[in-house]
Scaffold this motif. Structure first.
Motif, short mmCIF file in Angstrom:
data_model
loop_
_atom_site.label_atom_id
_atom_site.label_comp_id
_atom_site.label_asym_id
_atom_site.label_seq_id
_atom_site.Cartn_x
_atom_site.Cartn_y
_atom_site.Cartn_z
N LEU A 95 0.82 -1.22 0.00
CA LEU A 95 0.00 0.00 0.00
C LEU A 95 0.85 1.26 0.00
N ASP A 96 2.01 1.21 0.66
CA ASP A 96 2.94 2.35 0.63
C ASP A 96 4.24 1.97 -0.05
N CYS A 97 4.16 0.96 -0.93
CA CYS A 97 5.28 0.41 -1.70
C CYS A 97 6.03 -0.68 -0.93
N TYR A 98 5.88 -0.70 0.40
CA TYR A 98 6.54 -1.70 1.24
C TYR A 98 5.61 -2.91 1.39
N LYS A 99 6.11 -4.10 1.05
CA LYS A 99 5.28 -5.29 1.03
C LYS A 99 5.08 -5.84 2.44
N LYS A 100 3.82 -6.02 2.83
CA LYS A 100 3.52 -6.60 4.14
C LYS A 100 2.13 -7.23 4.10
N VAL A 147 11.13 -6.22 -1.47
CA VAL A 147 10.59 -5.77 -0.19
C VAL A 147 9.86 -4.44 -0.34
N CYS A 148 10.45 -3.54 -1.10
CA CYS A 148 9.88 -2.20 -1.26
C CYS A 148 10.12 -1.75 -2.69
N ASN A 149 9.04 -1.60 -3.45
CA ASN A 149 9.14 -1.27 -4.87
C ASN A 149 8.41 0.05 -5.14
N ALA A 150 9.17 1.12 -5.31
CA ALA A 150 8.58 2.45 -5.48
C ALA A 150 7.79 2.58 -6.77
N THR A 151 7.96 1.65 -7.71
CA THR A 151 7.24 1.71 -8.98
C THR A 151 5.98 0.85 -8.98
N SER A 152 5.66 0.24 -7.84
CA SER A 152 4.47 -0.62 -7.78
C SER A 152 3.22 0.21 -8.02
#
Length: 573
Positions: free
Chosen positions: A47-52, A217-222
């Motif tokens: 939701l904020d680019c960080y996968k959880k 883990v964290c994809n800013a282009t998602s």
């Protein structure tokens, strides 16, 4: 039949139903039925680019918006696919008149729905306005189990304002740690505070700094974390229905270059006032009107920022898209940072500015009793707690409403809950020499149809020079907001400062640092109802009370609400 709503067969999408009114009159009406099926499960989200892991409804976080019309019947078939934890969903702002068993409060109206089971919530949306739903089990809300409820006025009824179209806005804060980790820290010795959120989300979208983190883990282009976009046609006026589902943060909401006119709060019409930013607390809803009166050559930023706490969380961002620009075309300006986090006076000024719209105001009756609730942080056997009048509340294993209907006196503490504190000698500006408190599951028993004043009194926490903002929410009722004040409430004189001319009615209200808030409600909805701080961690640690009135009028407990505590003995094979 007291306190019930009876449903009769009708067409596929409409039924004739008999609605029981509390004064004893039955009304025959026609309503649309919304029959929804929701599957609740954990899903990996960015939701904020960080996968959880997040909790989703039919794969969505936030969950689907419920759109209905005043008087409609909502049936929600909720299947718990969480695998390892129970579930309960509260319909925040829906008063559940005649349907207290569908309030969705674990430990109060129901046992949590077990994994693999389905619970059917059924209720009437009895008043137009902007509302929300969210988990009311443990700290699940902060995992994404929430959404918006929009209730339109009936056909042929006009609202006291006009607009072209509307947008729904869900504001939330977002943590990368799980609610399990947070709850464990909060209930441990030593105490581990949850800290500030990593991101602020607008309609489930935010932007965390992915620098130095692997793209897995964290994809800013998602695309999941691309900013939400709200399209407007130049020259038109739009209604923004805004709900705060934060677990901790008080927020300010603003739209670059545009004023907002506040017209609704918690389902009640507000005497319109213009503002550059809207302060909104956990559990509150507002409607604001925004006119697209700026240059259509570009888009504009929508931002939200933390107030009331020194923030370490970046601002949340979305886009006000002026047609025909591309809806994700970023504005060329710097996003507005919002007001100062510690401008308490500005926040109190907005609280005082909110009045009921003339022609829609209700005059509050005289009170039958006054209850004063001192909000403090305390210790119980070395554990950090939040307490009311030096009592940190615990929910019993058996839901209150079932215990009351079965006359199970051993389920909860029968000692009356304290109705005041030593206000003459208590210093609200200091850390107390003795911070120890007690725990209890006691309740407030109110005479049915009585009118009750509740004075919320804030004080210093166990940290010197610190007093926190607490948003308080009442289930099953709206209340009149009669006043706000600084310092200690004066039992002899402060009621002279109450706002009896057009006091707004709400279901959630802030208690400002080192101040007091006065409200009044009528105990005219049979059942037992939570009144609690809407900050998840504070609720978990005991910042709640319960008001019972007329519970003898409530229908027998449904089998579906059972399955925990003493109710296990009632379960049919």
């Amino acid at each position: 039949m007291a306190g019930e709503i009876l449903f009769f067969k009708g067409t596929k999408s409409r039924v004739i139903f008999l609605a029981f009114c509390l004064v004893g009159t039955c009304l025959l009406a026609e309503a649309e039925v919304h029959n929804l099926t929701w599957e609740v499960s954990y899903q990996y989200k960015s939701l904020d680019c960080y996968k959880k892991l997040a909790i989703a409804i039919n794969g969505e976080t936030p969950g689907p918006t419920i759109n209905a019309t005043e008087g409609d019947i909502i049936i929600v078939n909720v299947k718990n696919n969480l695998l390892m934890e129970n579930l309960a969903i509260h319909w925040h702002g829906i008063r559940q008149i005649g349907t207290p068993w569908s309030d969705g409060t674990d430990g109060v109206s129901q046992c949590g729905t077990m994994p693999g089971d389905t619970f059917v919530y059924q209720f009437v949306v009895d008043k137009a306005g902007t509302y929300m739903y969210h988990s009311h089990y443990g700290m699940q809300r902060e995992s994404g189990l929430y959404g918006l409820i929009k209730v339109a006025v009936p056909s042929g009824t006009e609202e006291p304002f006009t607009y072209y179209r509307e947008h729904g806005v869900v504001l939330s804060d977002w943590y990368h740690s799980s609610s399990y980790e947070q709850a464990t820290g909060l209930t441990s010795i030593p105490y581990v505070w949850i800290g500030e959120p990593q991101s602020l989300l607008i309609n489930g979208r935010g932007k965390y700094d992915c620098a130095n983190l692997d793209a897995s883990v964290c994809n800013a282009t998602s695309p999941e974390c691309a900013p939400a976009s709200f399209t407007v046609v130049p020259g038109e006026t739009y209604r923004f229905r805004i709900a705060s589902l934060t677990s901790l943060s008080a927020l300010s909401f603003q739209i670059e270059g545009h004023n907002m006119t506040v017209v609704e709060a918690d389902g009640n019409y507000v005497e319109p006032f213009a503002t550059e930013n809207l302060y909104i607390y956990a559990g509150e809803t507002y409607s604001v009107l925004v006119t697209a009166n700026q240059s259509s050559s570009s888009n504009y930023w929508i931002t939200t920022n933390v107030v009331g706490r020194e923030p370490s969380t970046p601002i949340g961002q979305a886009i006000l898209n002026y047609y025909p620009n591309h809806n994700h075309k970023p504005p060329t300006t710097t996003p507005p940072p919002g007001p100062l986090w510690n401008d308490t006076d500005a926040r109190k000024k907005q609280s005082l500015a909110i009045e009921a719209r003339q022609g829609y105001n209700q005059i509050p009756p005289h009170p039958d009793k006054v209850i004063v609730l001192l909000n403090t942080q305390n210790k119980v056997d070395g554990y950090t707690k939040w307490a009311i009048n030096n009592v940190s509340h615990t929910l019993p294993e058996t839901p209150y409403l079932i215990a009351l209907k079965k006359n199970w006196l051993d389920v909860f503490d029968q000692t009356p809950a304290p109705e005041s504190y030593d206000y003459e000698n208590y210093d609200i500006y200091s850390v107390q020499n003795n911070t120890n408190a007690t725990t209890s599951s006691s309740i407030y028993r109110l005479e049915f149809n009585s009118t009750v004043d509740v004075i919320l009194q804030n004080a210093n926490t166990m940290t010197a020079n610190n007093s926190e903002t607490h948003p308080w929410h009442l289930h099953g009722h709206d209340f009149w907001v009669l006043g706000f004040g600084d310092g200690k409430y004066d039992m002899k004189n402060n009621d002279a400062n109450y706002k009896f001319k057009n006091p707004i009615m709400k279901n959630t209200v802030p208690l400002h640092p080192y101040g007091w808030t006065a409200l009044r409600f009528q105990a005219n909805n049979p059942g037992i109802w939570l009144f609690h701080c809407h900050i998840e961690a504070h609720f978990l640690l005991g910042m709640l009370v319960l008001f019972e009135s007329g519970s003898s009028m409530v229908s027998v407990p449904p089998q579906a609400n059972m399955g925990c505590g003493k109710t296990k003995s009632l379960m049919q094979p």
